[in-house]
Design a protein around this motif. Structure first.
Motif, short mmCIF file in Angstrom:
data_model
loop_
_atom_site.label_atom_id
_atom_site.label_comp_id
_atom_site.label_asym_id
_atom_site.label_seq_id
_atom_site.Cartn_x
_atom_site.Cartn_y
_atom_site.Cartn_z
N LEU A 101 0.83 -1.20 0.00
CA LEU A 101 0.00 0.00 0.00
C LEU A 101 0.87 1.25 0.00
CD1 LEU A 101 -2.62 -0.95 2.75
CD2 LEU A 101 -2.87 -1.17 0.28
N SER A 102 0.38 2.27 -0.69
CA SER A 102 1.04 3.57 -0.61
C SER A 102 0.67 4.22 0.72
CB SER A 102 0.58 4.46 -1.77
OG SER A 102 -0.78 4.84 -1.57
N LYS A 103 1.35 5.29 1.07
CA LYS A 103 1.02 6.01 2.30
C LYS A 103 -0.41 6.53 2.26
CE LYS A 103 5.64 7.43 3.65
NZ LYS A 103 6.52 8.56 3.98
N THR A 104 -0.84 6.98 1.09
CA THR A 104 -2.21 7.50 0.95
C THR A 104 -3.23 6.38 1.16
OG1 THR A 104 -1.44 9.19 -0.60
CG2 THR A 104 -3.80 8.67 -0.63
N GLN A 105 -2.97 5.22 0.55
CA GLN A 105 -3.89 4.09 0.73
C GLN A 105 -3.93 3.65 2.19
OE1 GLN A 105 -1.92 1.63 -2.22
NE2 GLN A 105 -3.87 1.40 -3.32
N THR A 106 -2.76 3.55 2.81
CA THR A 106 -2.70 3.13 4.21
C THR A 106 -3.50 4.07 5.09
OG1 THR A 106 -0.53 2.12 3.88
CG2 THR A 106 -1.14 2.65 6.14
N SER A 107 -3.34 5.36 4.89
CA SER A 107 -4.06 6.35 5.68
C SER A 107 -5.57 6.22 5.47
CB SER A 107 -3.59 7.75 5.31
OG SER A 107 -4.33 8.72 5.99
N PHE A 108 -5.97 6.10 4.21
CA PHE A 108 -7.39 5.99 3.88
C PHE A 108 -7.98 4.72 4.47
CE2 PHE A 108 -10.77 4.81 0.74
CZ PHE A 108 -11.64 5.85 1.03
N TYR A 109 -7.34 3.59 4.27
CA TYR A 109 -7.84 2.31 4.80
C TYR A 109 -7.88 2.34 6.32
CZ TYR A 109 -7.23 0.17 0.15
OH TYR A 109 -7.31 -0.16 -1.17
N ARG A 110 -6.86 2.94 6.96
CA ARG A 110 -6.83 3.02 8.42
C ARG A 110 -8.04 3.80 8.92
NH1 ARG A 110 -2.57 5.96 9.25
NH2 ARG A 110 -1.13 4.23 8.99
N ARG A 111 -8.34 4.91 8.28
CA ARG A 111 -9.49 5.72 8.69
C ARG A 111 -10.79 4.94 8.54
NH1 ARG A 111 -7.85 11.66 6.18
NH2 ARG A 111 -5.74 11.63 7.04
N LEU A 112 -10.94 4.25 7.42
CA LEU A 112 -12.15 3.46 7.21
C LEU A 112 -12.27 2.37 8.27
CD1 LEU A 112 -12.20 2.93 3.33
CD2 LEU A 112 -13.46 4.63 4.68
N PHE A 113 -11.16 1.70 8.55
CA PHE A 113 -11.19 0.59 9.50
C PHE A 113 -11.48 1.10 10.92
CE2 PHE A 113 -9.25 -2.80 12.13
CZ PHE A 113 -10.10 -3.84 11.73
N VAL A 114 -10.87 2.21 11.31
CA VAL A 114 -11.13 2.77 12.64
C VAL A 114 -12.59 3.21 12.75
CG1 VAL A 114 -10.60 4.71 14.19
CG2 VAL A 114 -8.75 3.33 13.23
N ALA A 115 -13.13 3.82 11.73
CA ALA A 115 -14.55 4.19 11.76
C ALA A 115 -15.43 2.95 11.90
CB ALA A 115 -14.93 4.97 10.50
N HIS A 116 -15.06 1.89 11.21
CA HIS A 116 -15.79 0.63 11.32
C HIS A 116 -15.73 0.10 12.76
CE1 HIS A 116 -17.12 -3.46 10.49
NE2 HIS A 116 -16.02 -3.88 11.09
N LEU A 117 -14.55 0.12 13.36
CA LEU A 117 -14.42 -0.35 14.74
C LEU A 117 -15.31 0.47 15.67
CD1 LEU A 117 -10.56 -0.94 15.04
CD2 LEU A 117 -12.35 -2.67 14.75
N ILE A 118 -15.27 1.78 15.52
CA ILE A 118 -16.09 2.66 16.37
C ILE A 118 -17.57 2.33 16.19
CG2 ILE A 118 -16.84 5.04 16.74
CD1 ILE A 118 -13.87 5.83 16.07
N ALA A 119 -17.99 2.13 14.95
CA ALA A 119 -19.39 1.81 14.67
C ALA A 119 -19.80 0.46 15.24
CB ALA A 119 -19.63 1.84 13.16
N HIS A 120 -18.82 -0.38 15.52
CA HIS A 120 -19.11 -1.72 16.07
C HIS A 120 -18.62 -1.85 17.51
CE1 HIS A 120 -19.81 -2.42 11.81
NE2 HIS A 120 -20.61 -3.37 12.24
N ASP A 121 -18.73 -0.74 18.24
CA ASP A 121 -18.53 -0.69 19.70
C ASP A 121 -17.10 -0.96 20.16
OD1 ASP A 121 -21.17 0.09 20.19
OD2 ASP A 121 -21.84 -2.00 20.11
#
Length: 100
Positions: free
Chosen positions: A6-26
Motif C-alpha cells: 500500500l502507498s502512504k495514501t492508501q494506508t491512511s485511507f484504509y486506516r481511517r475506514l477501519f477505525v470508523a468501522h471499529l467505532i461503529a461496532h462498539d
C-alpha cells in the motif's frame, strides 16, 4: 485491494475506514482501538481526529457521572462513505493494514 504494498495514501485511507468501522461496532475508545489493532496511541488519536477529513462525523460521548474524559466515540454520519461496503470489506482492510 491487491497484494501489492500500500502507498502512504492508501494506508491512511484504509486506516481511517477501519477505525470508523471499529467505532461503529462498539470498539469505540482509544484503548479499545489500540487493543484491536496494535497501533500506537498517537496514531489511534490522530486517525480518529482525521475522520472529519473524509466527512465522517465522529463525536466523543462522555459517560454521565464519570470524571475526566471517560466515554467512547460514536459515528453520527458516514458522509460520502458507504458504511456497508466498509463492513463487508473490514476483514480485507484489517489484513491489508497488518492488524491481527
Amino acid at each position: 485491494m491487491s497484494d501489492t504494498p500500500l502507498s502512504k495514501t492508501q494506508t491512511s485511507f484504509y486506516r481511517r475506514l477501519f477505525v470508523a468501522h471499529l467505532i461503529a461496532h462498539d470498539i469505540a475508545s482509544v484503548p479499545a482501538i489500540i487493543a484491536a489493532t496494535g497501533m500506537p496511541r498517537r496514531t489511534a488519536q490522530d486517525t480518529i481526529t482525521a475522520l472529519g477529513e473524509l466527512e465522517i462525523v465522529c463525536e466523543f460521548q462522555r459517560e454521565e457521572g464519570q470524571r475526566n474524559n471517560i466515554g467512547h466515540y460514536v459515528i453520527r454520519d458516514w458522509g460520502p462513505i458507504n458504511a456497508q461496503w466498509v463492513a463487508d470489506n473490514a476483514e480485507r482492510l484489517q489484513k491489508a493494514l497488518g492488524y491481527t
